[in-house]
Motif scaffolding. Sequence first.
Motif, PDB file in Angstrom:
ATOM      1  N   VAL A   1       0.797  -1.077  -0.080  1.00  0.00           N
ATOM      2  CA  VAL A   1       0.056  -0.069   0.067  1.00  0.00           C
ATOM      3  C   VAL A   1       0.903   1.133  -0.169  1.00  0.00           C
ATOM      4  CG1 VAL A   1      -1.883   1.275   1.233  1.00  0.00           C
ATOM      5  CG2 VAL A   1      -2.052  -1.239   1.277  1.00  0.00           C
ATOM      6  N   GLU A   2       0.495   2.277  -0.890  1.00  0.00           N
ATOM      7  CA  GLU A   2       1.287   3.711  -0.813  1.00  0.00           C
ATOM      8  C   GLU A   2       0.580   4.452   0.088  1.00  0.00           C
ATOM      9  OE1 GLU A   2       2.321   7.198  -4.103  1.00  0.00           O
ATOM     10  OE2 GLU A   2       0.632   6.100  -4.287  1.00  0.00           O
ATOM     11  N   PHE A   3       1.724   4.939   0.874  1.00  0.00           N
ATOM     12  CA  PHE A   3       1.220   5.953   1.825  1.00  0.00           C
ATOM     13  C   PHE A   3       1.551   7.439   1.711  1.00  0.00           C
ATOM     14  CE2 PHE A   3       0.469   1.788   4.384  1.00  0.00           C
ATOM     15  CZ  PHE A   3      -0.548   2.117   4.766  1.00  0.00           C
ATOM     16  N   ILE A   4       0.659   8.281   1.708  1.00  0.00           N
ATOM     17  CA  ILE A   4       1.054   9.914   1.670  1.00  0.00           C
ATOM     18  C   ILE A   4       0.622  10.476   2.764  1.00  0.00           C
ATOM     19  CG2 ILE A   4       0.868  12.053   0.163  1.00  0.00           C
ATOM     20  CD1 ILE A   4       0.192  10.015  -2.127  1.00  0.00           C
ATOM     21  N   GLU A   5       1.779  11.014   3.608  1.00  0.00           N
ATOM     22  CA  GLU A   5       1.414  11.903   4.745  1.00  0.00           C
ATOM     23  C   GLU A   5       1.185  13.263   4.580  1.00  0.00           C
ATOM     24  OE1 GLU A   5       2.866  11.173   9.303  1.00  0.00           O
ATOM     25  OE2 GLU A   5       4.257  12.454   8.097  1.00  0.00           O
ATOM     26  N   THR A   6      -0.022  13.987   5.295  1.00  0.00           N
ATOM     27  CA  THR A   6      -0.193  15.417   4.967  1.00  0.00           C
ATOM     28  C   THR A   6      -0.425  16.066   6.323  1.00  0.00           C
ATOM     29  OG1 THR A   6      -1.282  16.954   3.779  1.00  0.00           O
ATOM     30  CG2 THR A   6      -2.601  15.208   4.636  1.00  0.00           C
ATOM     31  N   VAL A   7      -0.032  17.178   6.340  1.00  0.00           N
ATOM     32  CA  VAL A   7      -0.380  18.072   7.707  1.00  0.00           C
ATOM     33  C   VAL A   7      -1.281  18.838   7.547  1.00  0.00           C
ATOM     34  CG1 VAL A   7       2.199  17.853   8.468  1.00  0.00           C
ATOM     35  CG2 VAL A   7       1.403  19.769   6.839  1.00  0.00           C
ATOM     36  N   ASP A   8      -1.860  19.092   6.158  1.00  0.00           N
ATOM     37  CA  ASP A   8      -2.879  20.005   5.782  1.00  0.00           C
ATOM     38  C   ASP A   8      -3.828  19.643   4.590  1.00  0.00           C
ATOM     39  OD1 ASP A   8      -4.416  22.381   5.494  1.00  0.00           O
ATOM     40  OD2 ASP A   8      -2.764  23.757   4.983  1.00  0.00           O
ATOM     41  N   PHE A   9      -5.142  19.572   5.167  1.00  0.00           N
ATOM     42  CA  PHE A   9      -5.949  18.861   4.093  1.00  0.00           C
ATOM     43  C   PHE A   9      -6.516  20.172   3.257  1.00  0.00           C
ATOM     44  CE2 PHE A   9      -7.868  14.710   5.500  1.00  0.00           C
ATOM     45  CZ  PHE A   9      -6.667  14.370   5.916  1.00  0.00           C
ATOM     46  N   ASP A  10      -6.064  21.407   3.380  1.00  0.00           N
ATOM     47  CA  ASP A  10      -6.583  22.452   2.741  1.00  0.00           C
ATOM     48  C   ASP A  10      -5.410  22.839   1.719  1.00  0.00           C
ATOM     49  OD1 ASP A  10      -8.881  23.140   3.995  1.00  0.00           O
ATOM     50  OD2 ASP A  10      -7.916  24.103   5.393  1.00  0.00           O
ATOM     51  N   SER A  11      -4.348  22.185   1.687  1.00  0.00           N
ATOM     52  CA  SER A  11      -3.224  22.377   0.988  1.00  0.00           C
ATOM     53  C   SER A  11      -2.736  20.752   0.717  1.00  0.00           C
ATOM     54  CB  SER A  11      -2.007  23.212   1.277  1.00  0.00           C
ATOM     55  OG  SER A  11      -1.180  23.355   0.329  1.00  0.00           O
ATOM     56  N   LEU A  12      -3.220  20.076  -0.322  1.00  0.00           N
ATOM     57  CA  LEU A  12      -2.757  18.762  -0.545  1.00  0.00           C
ATOM     58  C   LEU A  12      -1.485  18.548  -1.408  1.00  0.00           C
ATOM     59  CD1 LEU A  12      -6.131  17.140  -0.501  1.00  0.00           C
ATOM     60  CD2 LEU A  12      -4.762  16.946   1.378  1.00  0.00           C
ATOM     61  N   PRO A  13      -0.823  17.631  -1.247  1.00  0.00           N
ATOM     62  CA  PRO A  13       0.303  17.263  -1.956  1.00  0.00           C
ATOM     63  C   PRO A  13      -0.242  16.816  -3.397  1.00  0.00           C
ATOM     64  CG  PRO A  13       0.305  15.521  -0.513  1.00  0.00           C
ATOM     65  CD  PRO A  13      -0.658  16.620   0.122  1.00  0.00           C
ATOM     66  N   ASP A  14       0.563  17.022  -4.470  1.00  0.00           N
ATOM     67  CA  ASP A  14       0.168  16.707  -5.728  1.00  0.00           C
ATOM     68  C   ASP A  14      -0.379  15.256  -5.840  1.00  0.00           C
ATOM     69  OD1 ASP A  14       0.635  19.295  -6.572  1.00  0.00           O
ATOM     70  OD2 ASP A  14       2.438  18.891  -7.576  1.00  0.00           O
ATOM     71  N   ALA A  15       0.351  14.199  -5.239  1.00  0.00           N
ATOM     72  CA  ALA A  15       0.235  12.847  -5.206  1.00  0.00           C
ATOM     73  C   ALA A  15      -1.290  12.545  -4.680  1.00  0.00           C
ATOM     74  CB  ALA A  15       1.295  12.052  -4.471  1.00  0.00           C
ATOM     75  N   ALA A  16      -1.676  13.418  -3.866  1.00  0.00           N
ATOM     76  CA  ALA A  16      -2.845  13.099  -3.251  1.00  0.00           C
ATOM     77  C   ALA A  16      -4.217  12.749  -3.998  1.00  0.00           C
ATOM     78  CB  ALA A  16      -3.238  14.310  -2.264  1.00  0.00           C
ATOM     79  N   HIS A  17      -4.154  13.072  -5.365  1.00  0.00           N
ATOM     80  CA  HIS A  17      -5.110  12.753  -6.283  1.00  0.00           C
ATOM     81  C   HIS A  17      -5.247  11.269  -6.533  1.00  0.00           C
ATOM     82  CE1 HIS A  17      -1.940  12.693  -9.115  1.00  0.00           C
ATOM     83  NE2 HIS A  17      -2.821  12.067  -9.949  1.00  0.00           N
ATOM     84  N   ARG A  18      -4.311  10.527  -6.126  1.00  0.00           N
ATOM     85  CA  ARG A  18      -4.219   9.107  -6.369  1.00  0.00           C
ATOM     86  C   ARG A  18      -4.912   8.243  -5.297  1.00  0.00           C
ATOM     87  NH1 ARG A  18       1.145   9.846  -7.485  1.00  0.00           N
ATOM     88  NH2 ARG A  18       1.902   8.913  -5.627  1.00  0.00           N
ATOM     89  N   ALA A  19      -5.232   9.110  -4.138  1.00  0.00           N
ATOM     90  CA  ALA A  19      -5.657   8.444  -2.756  1.00  0.00           C
ATOM     91  C   ALA A  19      -7.138   7.733  -3.189  1.00  0.00           C
ATOM     92  CB  ALA A  19      -5.973   9.293  -1.693  1.00  0.00           C
ATOM     93  N   THR A  20      -7.182   6.429  -2.636  1.00  0.00           N
ATOM     94  CA  THR A  20      -8.370   5.763  -2.598  1.00  0.00           C
ATOM     95  C   THR A  20      -8.866   5.750  -1.270  1.00  0.00           C
ATOM     96  OG1 THR A  20      -7.049   3.749  -2.764  1.00  0.00           O
ATOM     97  CG2 THR A  20      -8.002   4.505  -4.736  1.00  0.00           C
ATOM     98  N   PHE A  21      -8.117   5.882  -0.374  1.00  0.00           N
ATOM     99  CA  PHE A  21      -8.311   5.875   1.059  1.00  0.00           C
ATOM    100  C   PHE A  21      -7.763   7.106   1.771  1.00  0.00           C
ATOM    101  CE2 PHE A  21      -7.825   1.541  -0.104  1.00  0.00           C
ATOM    102  CZ  PHE A  21      -8.913   0.671   0.575  1.00  0.00           C
ATOM    103  N   LEU A  22      -8.516   7.646   2.772  1.00  0.00           N
ATOM    104  CA  LEU A  22      -8.058   8.695   3.581  1.00  0.00           C
ATOM    105  C   LEU A  22      -8.229   8.269   5.347  1.00  0.00           C
ATOM    106  CD1 LEU A  22      -9.015  12.517   2.989  1.00  0.00           C
ATOM    107  CD2 LEU A  22      -9.132  11.572   5.266  1.00  0.00           C
ATOM    108  N   ALA A  23      -7.517   8.617   5.786  1.00  0.00           N
ATOM    109  CA  ALA A  23      -7.271   8.165   7.362  1.00  0.00           C
ATOM    110  C   ALA A  23      -6.798   9.673   8.074  1.00  0.00           C
ATOM    111  CB  ALA A  23      -6.415   7.270   7.739  1.00  0.00           C
ATOM    112  N   LEU A  24      -7.822   9.940   9.007  1.00  0.00           N
ATOM    113  CA  LEU A  24      -7.701  10.936  10.019  1.00  0.00           C
ATOM    114  C   LEU A  24      -8.268  10.999  11.191  1.00  0.00           C
ATOM    115  CD1 LEU A  24     -10.443  13.686   8.806  1.00  0.00           C
ATOM    116  CD2 LEU A  24     -10.552  11.157   8.461  1.00  0.00           C
ATOM    117  N   ARG A  25      -7.850  11.917  12.101  1.00  0.00           N
ATOM    118  CA  ARG A  25      -8.327  11.930  13.664  1.00  0.00           C
ATOM    119  C   ARG A  25      -9.075  12.970  13.652  1.00  0.00           C
ATOM    120  NH1 ARG A  25      -4.383  10.735  18.097  1.00  0.00           N
ATOM    121  NH2 ARG A  25      -6.554   9.979  19.234  1.00  0.00           N
ATOM    122  N   SER A  26      -8.980  13.802  14.920  1.00  0.00           N
ATOM    123  CA  SER A  26     -10.085  14.723  15.225  1.00  0.00           C
ATOM    124  C   SER A  26      -9.265  16.212  14.541  1.00  0.00           C
ATOM    125  CB  SER A  26     -10.305  14.863  16.666  1.00  0.00           C
ATOM    126  OG  SER A  26      -9.192  15.178  17.379  1.00  0.00           O
ATOM    127  N   GLY A  27      -8.298  16.437  14.440  1.00  0.00           N
ATOM    128  CA  GLY A  27      -7.643  17.725  14.293  1.00  0.00           C
ATOM    129  C   GLY A  27      -7.910  18.017  12.705  1.00  0.00           C
TER     130      GLY A  27
END
Length: 309
Positions: free
Chosen positions: A24-50
Amino acid sequence: MTDTVLIAKGTADLHQLERSLPGVEFIETVDFDSLPDAAHRATFLALRSGARLGGEQLDQLPLLQHVIRVGSGTDNIDVAELARRGITLHRNPHASAAAVAEWCLVSALSLARRIPMGHNALVQGRHMKDACLGRPLSALDVAVWGAGPVGRSAARLLAPFARRVTFAHWPSNPPELRQLPAHELVEHADVHVVALPLRDETRGLFNEGFLAGVAARQPLVICAGRIETLDVEAFLRALDAQRIGGLALDAIEAEHVGLVHTTAGARNLLVTPHIGAQRTDVRQELDAWLTQLLASISTPVGATHQEGP
């Protein structure tokens, strides 16, 4: 095709996930308002409360099929928008309940003994022993608002220490719970534990009307969920006016700091930076749950779609 997981920083142990799920490919991000270019490939998204997830963020994720809330609350997620787009939501409402209940017990004991008052005064350079005359928790009646996993866990943990624990009546409550109408608890409870999810109907539910009803008993108020279920400014004013005897708030996010960081006099106020579920065993359980969930619904490397016979 290899699945791609977009994961909010701090959601889980990324290195352990990568070791456990090498396909599985994982792409980590600190900001959902400014996503990395590779995020467009995401089929899954995992997040907590922040992290916040709504239509604007989803527009940047055209292949997204699953959103995994590593925890329970969904007020940071536009659930209706997920449903509209056919995106499946997964969450785990039980893993953190015991840890949050433990925070409720700590808060009840601390407020009853007026420990935050003494601590906050000392931080300000004042010694206020005489103002810290407390009450035994065993002499106090506790009202629990919300019979979900956190509310029920808090009630079980508080029961051996309090005089009586009662739930606010609600039609969906399990019938075996001891419960009374809300107006009776407002009039008679010494401690109120608010453990309600944040929804449109619960936002600001505990307001001046509630405070007027409880003022005669000067109760302790413990908010184990999102602080937006309370009119926090009204509760702070009530605390300063001694209409309530103490206040504990856990879900203080970065945007709330200015609300509770004031130069007011010493208060019987306990505030914590959303640490209710921050316990090592809870994080380990949630990490394991996330790993197992991804393993069960992701596509292994090299797997191909098989047509029927």
